[in-house]
Motif scaffolding. Structure first.
Motif, PDB file in Angstrom:
ATOM      1  N   LEU A   1      -7.448  10.358   0.824  1.00 17.75           N
ATOM      2  CA  LEU A   1      -6.256  10.417  -0.091  1.00 17.75           C
ATOM      3  C   LEU A   1      -6.935  10.793  -1.500  1.00 17.75           C
ATOM      4  CD1 LEU A   1      -3.329  10.152  -1.054  1.00 17.75           C
ATOM      5  CD2 LEU A   1      -3.881   7.720  -1.759  1.00 17.75           C
ATOM      6  N   ALA A   2      -6.479  12.023  -1.867  1.00 16.57           N
ATOM      7  CA  ALA A   2      -7.045  12.530  -3.283  1.00 16.57           C
ATOM      8  C   ALA A   2      -5.747  12.702  -3.905  1.00 16.57           C
ATOM      9  CB  ALA A   2      -7.705  13.789  -3.106  1.00 16.57           C
TER      10      ALA A   2
ATOM     11  N   LEU B   1       0.696  12.918   1.541  1.00 16.80           N
ATOM     12  CA  LEU B   1       1.727  11.952   1.528  1.00 16.80           C
ATOM     13  C   LEU B   1       2.939  12.529   2.143  1.00 16.80           C
ATOM     14  CD1 LEU B   1       1.121   9.930  -1.842  1.00 16.80           C
ATOM     15  CD2 LEU B   1       0.446   9.225   0.535  1.00 16.80           C
ATOM     16  N   VAL B   2       3.225  14.009   1.785  1.00 15.88           N
ATOM     17  CA  VAL B   2       4.299  14.496   2.495  1.00 15.88           C
ATOM     18  C   VAL B   2       4.203  14.580   3.874  1.00 15.88           C
ATOM     19  CG1 VAL B   2       5.344  16.924   2.424  1.00 15.88           C
ATOM     20  CG2 VAL B   2       4.602  16.102   0.410  1.00 15.88           C
TER      21      VAL B   2
ATOM     22  N   LYS C   1       4.954  11.018   5.134  1.00 15.59           N
ATOM     23  CA  LYS C   1       6.456  10.805   4.922  1.00 15.59           C
ATOM     24  C   LYS C   1       7.293  11.541   6.130  1.00 15.59           C
ATOM     25  CE  LYS C   1       6.530  10.276   0.015  1.00 15.59           C
ATOM     26  NZ  LYS C   1       7.167  10.221  -1.393  1.00 15.59           N
ATOM     27  N   HIS C   2       6.732  12.909   6.323  1.00 20.67           N
ATOM     28  CA  HIS C   2       7.605  13.648   7.418  1.00 20.67           C
ATOM     29  C   HIS C   2       7.064  13.157   8.796  1.00 20.67           C
ATOM     30  CE1 HIS C   2       8.373  17.360   4.600  1.00 20.67           C
ATOM     31  NE2 HIS C   2       9.323  16.320   4.522  1.00 20.67           N
TER      32      HIS C   2
ATOM     33  N   ASP D   1      -8.654   6.014  -0.691  1.00 19.89           N
ATOM     34  CA  ASP D   1      -8.434   6.839  -1.755  1.00 19.89           C
ATOM     35  C   ASP D   1      -9.630   7.035  -2.601  1.00 19.89           C
ATOM     36  OD1 ASP D   1      -7.345   7.735  -4.236  1.00 19.89           O
ATOM     37  OD2 ASP D   1      -6.594   5.718  -4.950  1.00 19.89           O
TER      38      ASP D   1
ATOM     39  N   ALA E   1       0.663  -1.305   0.070  1.00 16.39           N
ATOM     40  CA  ALA E   1      -0.089  -0.128   0.117  1.00 16.39           C
ATOM     41  C   ALA E   1       0.831   1.325   0.012  1.00 16.39           C
ATOM     42  CB  ALA E   1      -0.899   0.011   1.087  1.00 16.39           C
ATOM     43  N   GLU E   2       1.803   1.275   0.834  1.00 14.96           N
ATOM     44  CA  GLU E   2       2.599   2.414   0.843  1.00 14.96           C
ATOM     45  C   GLU E   2       3.780   2.671  -0.031  1.00 14.96           C
ATOM     46  OE1 GLU E   2       2.596   0.212   3.111  1.00 14.96           O
ATOM     47  OE2 GLU E   2       4.506  -0.429   3.863  1.00 14.96           O
TER      48      GLU E   2
ATOM     49  N   LEU F   1       5.055  11.349  -5.283  1.00 16.71           N
ATOM     50  CA  LEU F   1       3.678  11.599  -4.730  1.00 16.71           C
ATOM     51  C   LEU F   1       2.289  10.932  -5.033  1.00 16.71           C
ATOM     52  CD1 LEU F   1       4.018  15.537  -3.984  1.00 16.71           C
ATOM     53  CD2 LEU F   1       4.324  13.715  -2.229  1.00 16.71           C
TER      54      LEU F   1
ATOM     55  N   ALA G   1       4.021   2.171   7.340  1.00 12.08           N
ATOM     56  CA  ALA G   1       2.855   1.608   6.716  1.00 12.08           C
ATOM     57  C   ALA G   1       1.478   1.981   6.930  1.00 12.08           C
ATOM     58  CB  ALA G   1       3.071   0.053   7.050  1.00 12.08           C
ATOM     59  N   PHE G   2       0.461   1.882   5.929  1.00  7.81           N
ATOM     60  CA  PHE G   2      -0.823   2.114   6.228  1.00  7.81           C
ATOM     61  C   PHE G   2      -1.464   1.192   5.197  1.00  7.81           C
ATOM     62  CE2 PHE G   2       1.021   5.463   3.599  1.00  7.81           C
ATOM     63  CZ  PHE G   2       0.697   4.939   2.378  1.00  7.81           C
ATOM     64  N   GLU G   3      -2.791   1.065   5.244  1.00  9.55           N
ATOM     65  CA  GLU G   3      -3.625   0.345   4.410  1.00  9.55           C
ATOM     66  C   GLU G   3      -4.102   1.237   3.510  1.00  9.55           C
ATOM     67  OE1 GLU G   3      -5.993  -3.331   5.430  1.00  9.55           O
ATOM     68  OE2 GLU G   3      -5.992  -2.091   7.289  1.00  9.55           O
ATOM     69  N   VAL G   4      -4.643   0.921   2.146  1.00 10.15           N
ATOM     70  CA  VAL G   4      -5.263   1.974   1.284  1.00 10.15           C
ATOM     71  C   VAL G   4      -6.206   1.103   0.492  1.00 10.15           C
ATOM     72  CG1 VAL G   4      -5.170   3.117  -0.982  1.00 10.15           C
ATOM     73  CG2 VAL G   4      -3.034   3.098   0.437  1.00 10.15           C
TER      74      VAL G   4
ATOM     75  N   GLY H   1      -2.748  13.672  -2.951  1.00  8.81           N
ATOM     76  CA  GLY H   1      -1.628  13.126  -2.165  1.00  8.81           C
ATOM     77  C   GLY H   1      -0.744  14.265  -1.837  1.00  8.81           C
ATOM     78  N   THR H   2      -0.655  15.113  -2.634  1.00 10.42           N
ATOM     79  CA  THR H   2       0.493  16.137  -2.711  1.00 10.42           C
ATOM     80  C   THR H   2       0.775  17.005  -1.281  1.00 10.42           C
ATOM     81  OG1 THR H   2      -0.845  18.160  -3.379  1.00 10.42           O
ATOM     82  CG2 THR H   2       0.376  16.940  -5.273  1.00 10.42           C
TER      83      THR H   2
ATOM     84  N   MET I   1       8.367   4.830   3.836  1.00  6.64           N
ATOM     85  CA  MET I   1       7.143   5.541   4.335  1.00  6.64           C
ATOM     86  C   MET I   1       6.609   4.487   5.377  1.00  6.64           C
ATOM     87  SD  MET I   1       4.012   7.581   2.412  1.00  6.64           S
ATOM     88  CE  MET I   1       4.487   6.915   0.692  1.00  6.64           C
TER      89      MET I   1
ATOM     90  N   GLN J   1      -2.559   3.835  -6.934  1.00  2.00           N
ATOM     91  CA  GLN J   1      -3.161   4.862  -7.701  1.00  2.00           C
ATOM     92  C   GLN J   1      -2.568   4.743  -9.263  1.00  2.00           C
ATOM     93  OE1 GLN J   1      -2.227   8.085  -5.101  1.00  2.00           O
ATOM     94  NE2 GLN J   1      -4.344   8.454  -5.047  1.00  2.00           N
TER      95      GLN J   1
ATOM     96  N   VAL K   1       9.471  14.812  -1.718  1.00  2.00           N
ATOM     97  CA  VAL K   1       8.190  15.357  -1.354  1.00  2.00           C
ATOM     98  C   VAL K   1       7.631  16.200  -2.203  1.00  2.00           C
ATOM     99  CG1 VAL K   1       8.628  15.059   1.401  1.00  2.00           C
ATOM    100  CG2 VAL K   1       9.589  17.084   0.013  1.00  2.00           C
TER     101      VAL K   1
END
Lengths: 167, 289
Positions: free
Chosen positions: B29-30, B36-37, B40-41, B51, A19-20, A61, B3-6, B32-33, B1, A66, A42
């Motif tokens: 999640l659309a 997801l940042v 990640k941070h 999604d 997923a990730e 990103l 872990a998560f489920e989508v 992701g800009t 990154m 997707q 990023v």
């Protein structure tokens, strides 16, 4: 893990992804296509730029899941067997790359632009490349190369038709 | 990154069901800009991402009985390309063009930008100046919230857990209203706004009415400069009046000092940009400067 299918550089692929996993990680680690670069991760630098369904995006990103069902073009998909893509030739001829790290992303952003607008102004080119950072060559030669490639592509598009008309 | 489920929602009801099922550990999640940042941070650690990008109806831009409805999933690029937005709300096109760079605009969505609720968000001022409202899907039905009431605090909106922003609606009465959007950043490309402003107004019988001034990056949330708007009402337009409105707007705002700019510098920007945006809106109303 999810099963996805996508077209990468014209080739249909079925892949299993976590997923990730980002599209960038998928391309580099599972498709062995290392042209798209991991820069900032990023969305700031554009080194990972690829074209998805005709639009330039940051592959860092977009999740790989997707990209299911979509059409992805990377720098490896541009050159034919006989010759490079006009953008690649122009980047070489104009000396537009020094270290080259930004090159694949830069060229793909330029390709998405030229595909949509074959005769862009310098301002349009700057706008199209604003998401691709270059830290060594500078931008002037990049813009010159995109203009030169646009000319080549336009000439190729009109050339044969004119020749056929003359026969 | 991390872990998560989508889960990929195929329609709106499925998206709501997934959000409900996995609340409060789910995030939408659309593009992701931003999300997801943040993941990640390490700023956010959702266990589940829902999604919504496959939900085509959420990306539709259309004229409805209420006005111009712009689906939350419409990307900034789609807004720039939209003939409907260009015709009825061109200031939204101008604002979309200032967001990020091409790659960000191709992935990033209007809804995603709004729900970040960062004070500098570029999608906000023009809808504020056009009396827009948000159309929100809740588990028990739809609700509407004026965009002026949508932002509660930095990074906080009125959206409750399990709700989904579906569309931004520019009401019919605001379509075609002369509007201008201006943004000042430290660069042309990929820059956050030091100040952004949208101004709209109408001219009737030689005097101004319905003047609106929406400001971003000048307070904890986006704000309307209500005092500045008030002095314009029922007055004939003039440079002097716009200058005064700029000064009042600068007083109304509560800008901060950060590494991008000082509060004093931001106040000066508010003064100048508000004045310019009003003059531009007036020019678009067919009036003289």
């Amino acid at each position: 893990m999810s099963e996805i299918t996508l077209v990468v550089n014209g080739e249909q692929r079925a892949l299993s992804v976590a997923a990730e996993t980002t599209l960038l990680e998928l391309l580099r680690a599972q498709c062995n296509l290392t042209g798209a670069k991991l820069g900032c991760d990023v969305g700031d630098c554009g080194a990972c730029t690829v074209i998805v369904d005709g639009e330039a995006v940051n592959a860092c990103l977009m999740l790989a899941v997707q990209a299911d069902g979509r059409n992805v073009v990377t720098i490896e998909g541009l050159a034919g067997r006989a010759r490079l893509h006009p953008l690649q030739e122009a980047f070489e001829a104009c000396g537009s790359l020094q270290c080259g790290f930004c090159g694949p992303g830069m060229i793909l952003s330029a390709k998405a632009l030229l595909d949509a607008a074959p005769d862009p102004s310098a301002a349009e080119i700057r706008d199209a490349l604003a998401g691709n950072l270059c830290r060594c060559t500078g931008y002037t030669k990049l813009i010159e190369a995109v203009q030169a490639a646009g000319e080549t592509i336009r000439a190729a598009a009109t050339g044969p038709r004119r020749a056929a008309g003359q026969e | 990154m991390r872990a998560f489920e989508v889960f990929r929602a195929q329609n709106r009801s499925q998206a709501l069901a997934l959000l409900g099922e996995h609340a409060p550990h789910a995030a939408v999640l659309a593009g992701g800009t931003d999300l997801l940042v943040e993941v990640k941070h390490g700023m956010r650690a959702p266990r589940v991402l829902v999604d919504i990008t496959p939900v085509g109806e959420l990306g539709v831009i259309e004229l409805t009985a209420q006005g111009l409805s712009i689906g939350a999933l419409a990307t900034h690029s789609a807004i720039m390309r939209s003939a409907l937005v260009r015709e009825h709300c061109p200031a939204l096109v101008e604002a979309a063009h200032t967001i990020g760079a091409v790659q960000t605009r191709n992935l990033g969505t209007l809804g995603g930008n709004l729900v970040t609720a960062v004070p500098s968000l570029d999608s906000g001022p023009a809808p504020l100046a056009l009396d827009a409202f948000a159309s929100i899907a809740a588990p028990d039905g739809m609700r509407e919230v004026a965009i002026a009431d949508f932002f509660l605090a930095p990074r906080r909106t009125v959206l409750r857990t399990g709700e989904l922003l579906c569309a931004l609606v520019i009401p019919s009465a605001s379509l075609g209203k002369p509007t201008a959007f201006l943004k000042f950043g430290l660069r042309k490309g990929q820059a956050l706004a030091l100040v952004n402003v949208a101004a709209s107004l109408r001219i009737a019988h030689g005097v101004m009415c319905e003047a609106r001034i929406g400001l971003g990056a000048v307070a904890p949330t986006l704000i309307r400069a209500l005092d500045a708007e008030r002095i314009l009402d029922a007055q004939p337009p003039s440079e002097a009046l716009f200058a005064e409105a700029g000064r009042i707007a600068a007083d109304e705002a509560r800008p901060i000092t950060d590494f991008r700019a000082s509060a004093a510098y931001r106040r000066e920007l508010i003064r100048v940009l508000t004045q310019r945006a009003l003059a531009l809106a007036l020019a678009r109303a067919g009036g003289k400067r």
